[in-house]
Design an enzyme around this catalytic site. Sequence first.
Site, PDB file in Angstrom:
ATOM      1  N   ASP A 459       0.826  -1.204   0.000  1.00 56.40           N
ATOM      2  CA  ASP A 459       0.000   0.000   0.000  1.00 56.40           C
ATOM      3  C   ASP A 459       0.865   1.261   0.000  1.00 56.40           C
ATOM      4  OD1 ASP A 459      -2.344   1.464  -0.008  1.00 56.40           O
ATOM      5  OD2 ASP A 459      -3.222   0.393   1.688  1.00 56.40           O
ATOM      6  N   ASP A 528     -10.898   2.227  -3.134  1.00 58.26           N
ATOM      7  CA  ASP A 528     -11.427   1.878  -1.818  1.00 58.26           C
ATOM      8  C   ASP A 528     -12.950   1.903  -1.811  1.00 58.26           C
ATOM      9  OD1 ASP A 528      -8.975   1.451  -0.671  1.00 58.26           O
ATOM     10  OD2 ASP A 528      -8.806   3.459   0.181  1.00 58.26           O
TER      11      ASP A 528
END
Length: 716
Positions: A459, A528
């Site tokens: 990430d 997301d």
Amino acid sequence: MIRFPVLLLAAFTCIRLQAQRIAPIVIETQNASLVLTVSGNQRVQQAYLGKKINQPIIDKLGGGREAYLTAGMENQFEPAIRMVHNDGNPSLELRYVSHSSQTNGNVITTDVVMRDPVYPVDVTLHYTAYKAEDVFSCQAIIKHQEKKPVMLTQYASSMLHFNADEYWLTQFHGDWAREVNMVDEKLTHGIKSLDSKLGARTNFYQTQFFFLSLNKPSDENNGELIAGTLNWTGNFQFTFEVDQRNALRVRSGINPYASEYYLAPNEIFTTPEMVFTWSSNGKGQASRNLHRWARNYAVLDGKGERMVLLNNWEATHTSFDEKRLTELFDEGKKLGVDLFLLDDGWFGNTFPRNDDKTGLGDWQPDKTKLPSGIGYLVNEAEKRGIHFGIWLEPEMVNPKSDLYKAHPDWILKLPNREENYGRNQLVLDLTNPKVQDFIYNLVNDLLTQNPKLAYIKWDCNRSMTNAYAPYLKEKQSHLYIEYTRSLYKILERIRAKYPKLPIMLCAGGGGRTDYGAMKYFTEFWPSDNTDALERIFIQWGYSYFFPANTISAHVTSMGKNQSLKFRTDVAMMGRLGYDIRTNNFTKEDIEFTNNAIKTYKQISPVIQQGDQYRLVSPYEEDRAVVMYAEEKKEKAILFQYFTTPRRKNIFTNVKLQGLDGGKNYRIREINLYPGTKSNNPENDKTYSGEYLMSIGLNIAPRGLAMTSNVFEIIAQ
């Protein structure tokens, strides 16, 4: 032997070349040609780009526009390259020296060498043609032999020229949780720029791919266009400049913003590849060209299978312990997933990672949450027949961490300004070799200590602000370029030792989605936002440039009034995964999900490796229909999603594509919820491929919002 000075030799070369015409330089694929010519003044020009043409036509080509425009001479438009020499002279002229080509099976590379007649500067345009895929790439290789460094202020990867009545640009822009919004606009005189200045997480607002349509807007199946993208995980820039004569120049490359590069003598500056494909059959054909190229050449293990995973984030966030995680292993086993992915929150002791304010950089298991360590979790997962993966954010640090206190010189921050945070964190200075070693050792230690660790989610949750690299000292203008190069160095070291380990590329959602990175990663996290209704549009946008096996799509509880089936069907468009509280599932939900995963594994070879056809766009109707077909045309999978149909909506037949007109195909609805049967009028019927492609299927007589169908189409 008599040795001539470089400049004198160049002069003799130019005189000799002027005495003879240089044959056109032809770079071609199965269906497209890019032709360069050398003018009387020895400038290299783009004479043609488009449908493949034969040699008699090529021989008649004349004129063209300079393939790599320089600054400081007679050019009055945006240059591909601008250089300031040791003596302060800001001009550059590039004349043809030589060209050569090499063929390696399907791949043909061509190098065109150019040289300044006054200064010892060489620029090589390196082209690659992927013949069967109809894909080209171009990059520039810049070097010099002046006594001191020269300053580069522009250094494009490519410059492409077009002549048409009109130009239509399709761009993809957005923000967190609303990535890749597709917009078409007509280009007018002047400059249109698409760029990023964000450093890390560079695609946060603007995605680095586009369609350029010639003469009229293109749709899925009609129109002449190119599709382009830049292989670079950092600041990028595309400029589209329409001049006073309505000619268009498209310049692509690293964004030169705040990035003057001081190129040392004999140092080689290689720009990232600009990848593009030409199509006369609309966006769909261009998309399929790029998909085939990506699976064959650009994505790590592009032909390999992908695991179905269960992520714990939605179920636990950062609040968990070993008991809760092993319970999730059991739930994952019950569902039938291949892998359990432990997300954020597993690390930190002095500063436990109980929220996003602490712990980043301290990659030791939290002894309170995980007293038995990561190895215990790996083994417990393996006992249940599933693999174990883990989340990392290796490029970042929280101020509340041991790493921050121990190594303040490892952090990108201005020495005389207040720190500026994004998600309560800062970016590490990857240009520092010690930081590169730290990140590599983090990954290597995890994998060495836990050899059965099967997956990593990598990430990157913030972009660069107030950025200053202590390691670079006076060369701060190199930061944005060197950061990306350093990231690649780390990934190359990891891949040298762990060439097959699946790693997901994530950056707060879709902040990194580019082929510069994808050669190190097997898939990426597009957003997301996992609301299935919105994911239809997000996955639709990404699918123009990325094949389905690279797009991670998870079933979650996000979104209102959406059935488990609808959310599952949407996630099946990509690499299926789950991030949902499965302990709340009913018996029927468990049965459906278990069957859905089995179904997905049966049909995923078609979805992940087949040709994709977008049949009905959610931008045009209140439904989306997308199809994946085997190259052999024996099997296809059709998805239909209803978004917000109105009461009086009348949906027309859907004409299929990618089938064999001479074969018969049986249509069967699959992935049904337990206790339900297909009421679709086309279910279990057989039609010829010709009928399906010319007349089509009536698969949506009464569509309801946020419902869906999956059809299997098999040759009989």
